[in-house]
Every structure is written in structure tokens, then in C-alpha cells.
Design a protein around this motif. Structure first.
Motif, PDB file in Angstrom:
ATOM      1  N   MET A 266      12.022  -8.491  -5.391  1.00  0.00           N
ATOM      2  CA  MET A 266      12.198  -7.886  -6.704  1.00  0.00           C
ATOM      3  C   MET A 266      10.836  -7.660  -7.346  1.00  0.00           C
ATOM      4  O   MET A 266       9.994  -8.560  -7.383  1.00  0.00           O
ATOM      5  N   LEU A 267      10.649  -6.448  -7.848  1.00  0.00           N
ATOM      6  CA  LEU A 267       9.450  -6.114  -8.611  1.00  0.00           C
ATOM      7  C   LEU A 267       9.896  -5.707  -9.999  1.00  0.00           C
ATOM      8  O   LEU A 267      10.686  -4.776 -10.157  1.00  0.00           O
ATOM      9  N   VAL A 268       9.411  -6.422 -11.000  1.00  0.00           N
ATOM     10  CA  VAL A 268       9.729  -6.128 -12.393  1.00  0.00           C
ATOM     11  C   VAL A 268       8.491  -5.533 -13.048  1.00  0.00           C
ATOM     12  O   VAL A 268       7.407  -6.119 -12.966  1.00  0.00           O
TER      13      VAL A 268
ATOM     14  N   MET B   6       2.331   2.893  -9.444  1.00  0.00           N
ATOM     15  CA  MET B   6       2.804   2.758  -8.067  1.00  0.00           C
ATOM     16  C   MET B   6       1.664   3.062  -7.104  1.00  0.00           C
ATOM     17  O   MET B   6       0.830   3.921  -7.372  1.00  0.00           O
ATOM     18  N   PRO B   7       1.649   2.374  -5.993  1.00  0.00           N
ATOM     19  CA  PRO B   7       0.603   2.669  -5.008  1.00  0.00           C
ATOM     20  C   PRO B   7       0.811   4.055  -4.419  1.00  0.00           C
ATOM     21  O   PRO B   7       1.920   4.585  -4.406  1.00  0.00           O
ATOM     22  N   ASP B   8      -0.269   4.624  -3.979  1.00  0.00           N
ATOM     23  CA  ASP B   8      -0.204   5.936  -3.339  1.00  0.00           C
ATOM     24  C   ASP B   8       0.439   5.751  -1.972  1.00  0.00           C
ATOM     25  O   ASP B   8      -0.109   5.076  -1.114  1.00  0.00           O
ATOM     26  N   VAL B   9       1.575   6.340  -1.799  1.00  0.00           N
ATOM     27  CA  VAL B   9       2.298   6.170  -0.539  1.00  0.00           C
ATOM     28  C   VAL B   9       2.139   7.437   0.302  1.00  0.00           C
ATOM     29  O   VAL B   9       3.018   8.269   0.378  1.00  0.00           O
TER      30      VAL B   9
ATOM     31  N   ALA C  89       9.800 -12.636  -6.050  1.00  0.00           N
ATOM     32  CA  ALA C  89       9.920 -11.949  -7.328  1.00  0.00           C
ATOM     33  C   ALA C  89       8.520 -11.731  -7.882  1.00  0.00           C
ATOM     34  O   ALA C  89       7.721 -12.661  -7.947  1.00  0.00           O
ATOM     35  N   PHE C  90       8.245 -10.510  -8.243  1.00  0.00           N
ATOM     36  CA  PHE C  90       6.902 -10.161  -8.697  1.00  0.00           C
ATOM     37  C   PHE C  90       6.993  -9.392 -10.003  1.00  0.00           C
ATOM     38  O   PHE C  90       7.950  -8.659 -10.234  1.00  0.00           O
TER      39      PHE C  90
ATOM     40  N   PHE D  24      15.146  -4.060  -1.721  1.00  0.00           N
ATOM     41  CA  PHE D  24      14.069  -4.050  -2.709  1.00  0.00           C
ATOM     42  C   PHE D  24      14.678  -3.656  -4.048  1.00  0.00           C
ATOM     43  O   PHE D  24      15.321  -2.624  -4.159  1.00  0.00           O
ATOM     44  N   LEU D  25      14.493  -4.489  -5.049  1.00  0.00           N
ATOM     45  CA  LEU D  25      15.023  -4.220  -6.383  1.00  0.00           C
ATOM     46  C   LEU D  25      13.856  -3.959  -7.314  1.00  0.00           C
ATOM     47  O   LEU D  25      13.007  -4.826  -7.530  1.00  0.00           O
ATOM     48  N   LEU D  26      13.810  -2.756  -7.862  1.00  0.00           N
ATOM     49  CA  LEU D  26      12.790  -2.379  -8.833  1.00  0.00           C
ATOM     50  C   LEU D  26      13.436  -2.438 -10.208  1.00  0.00           C
ATOM     51  O   LEU D  26      14.424  -1.759 -10.465  1.00  0.00           O
ATOM     52  N   VAL D  27      12.894  -3.280 -11.080  1.00  0.00           N
ATOM     53  CA  VAL D  27      13.423  -3.436 -12.432  1.00  0.00           C
ATOM     54  C   VAL D  27      12.411  -2.810 -13.385  1.00  0.00           C
ATOM     55  O   VAL D  27      11.280  -3.272 -13.491  1.00  0.00           O
ATOM     56  N   LEU D  28      12.853  -1.767 -14.055  1.00  0.00           N
ATOM     57  CA  LEU D  28      11.973  -1.004 -14.927  1.00  0.00           C
ATOM     58  C   LEU D  28      12.729  -0.712 -16.219  1.00  0.00           C
ATOM     59  O   LEU D  28      13.802  -0.116 -16.193  1.00  0.00           O
TER      60      LEU D  28
END
Length: 122
Positions: free
Chosen positions: A37-39, A90-93, A62-63, A9-13
């Protein structure tokens, strides 16, 4: 390269895809069929949004997370720090707290099961 590992999982921030060298690395990583990928892009009018949508069309992995036009107009760049993002976007995990408690418990068990060091009397 770690981006080639299965189920990555790639988080691009905070990256605007302006550095061709880094962007090529990310694009190459999308060859990994299990990479997601979540940007995070705070501006819905940014060219990054369209770029990520094109990536998504290639492999549906890709999202882009961005506010609606109305929300952006009402609170332009309101959430600008990672802490803001983590608390608001971010969702509540809930499962994460349970997972961390389980890991601490496992460590306690492992440390209590370790044999004691022999006393050498020195």
C-alpha cells in the motif's frame, strides 16, 4: 474482495482515513502478505503519516509518500490533483511505453491471424 488477491498494489490518494468502515476494509486487506500500500499525503504533519508508519511497522508493506517539512512550507499543497501527482510525484516509468507498444503489436498480430468471415453472398 480484490484486495486479497496475491501481489496487489493499493494506491491511496485523497483519503484521510476518516471513514471507519473504509479504514477497516483497508486494515483487513493488510492481512494479505503480498499487498503493498502506498498512501499519498500532501501534509507531512497529518495524523495519516503516523498511522501509515504504524501499518508499516506491522508488515513493512505500507508506505506514505509526502513532502518534507521544508518542501511543504515552501509550496503548501502545491500538487493537489491526480494529474499533478502523476507528473511530479510518480516515478518515470519508461518501461510502460515499451509495454504498451508491445501490447498493441500483440493485438495487431492476433487480429491479422483471425480467420476471415466466409462470404455468404447475402
Amino acid at each position: 474482495m480484490r484486495l486479497g488477491i496475491p501481489q496487489t498494489f493499493l494506491l491511496v490518494l485523497g483519503y484521510g482515513f476518516g471513514d471507519d468502515h473504509v479504514s477497516r476494509i483497508i486494515e483487513s486487506a493488510l492481512i494479505n502478505p503480498s499487498l503493498v500500500m502506498l498512501v499519498v499525503e500532501p501534509n507531512p504533519e497529518s495524523p495519516v503519516v503516523e498511522r501509515i508508519r504504524r501499518y508499516k511497522d506491522l508488515g513493512k508493506r505500507a508506505f506514505v509518500l509526502c513532502p518534507t517539512d521544508a518542501a511543504f512550507a515552501a509550496a503548501t499543497f502545491k500538487h493537489a490533483t491526480f494529474d499533478d501527482f502523476a507528473r511530479s510525484a510518480m516515478p518515470d516509468v519508461q518501461w510502460l511505453d515499451d509495454f504498451l507498444r508491445l501490447r498493441r503489436f500483440e493485438k495487431q498480430i492476433a487480429s491479422s491471424a483471425m480467420p476471415a468471415e466466409p462470404d455468404t453472398g447475402a
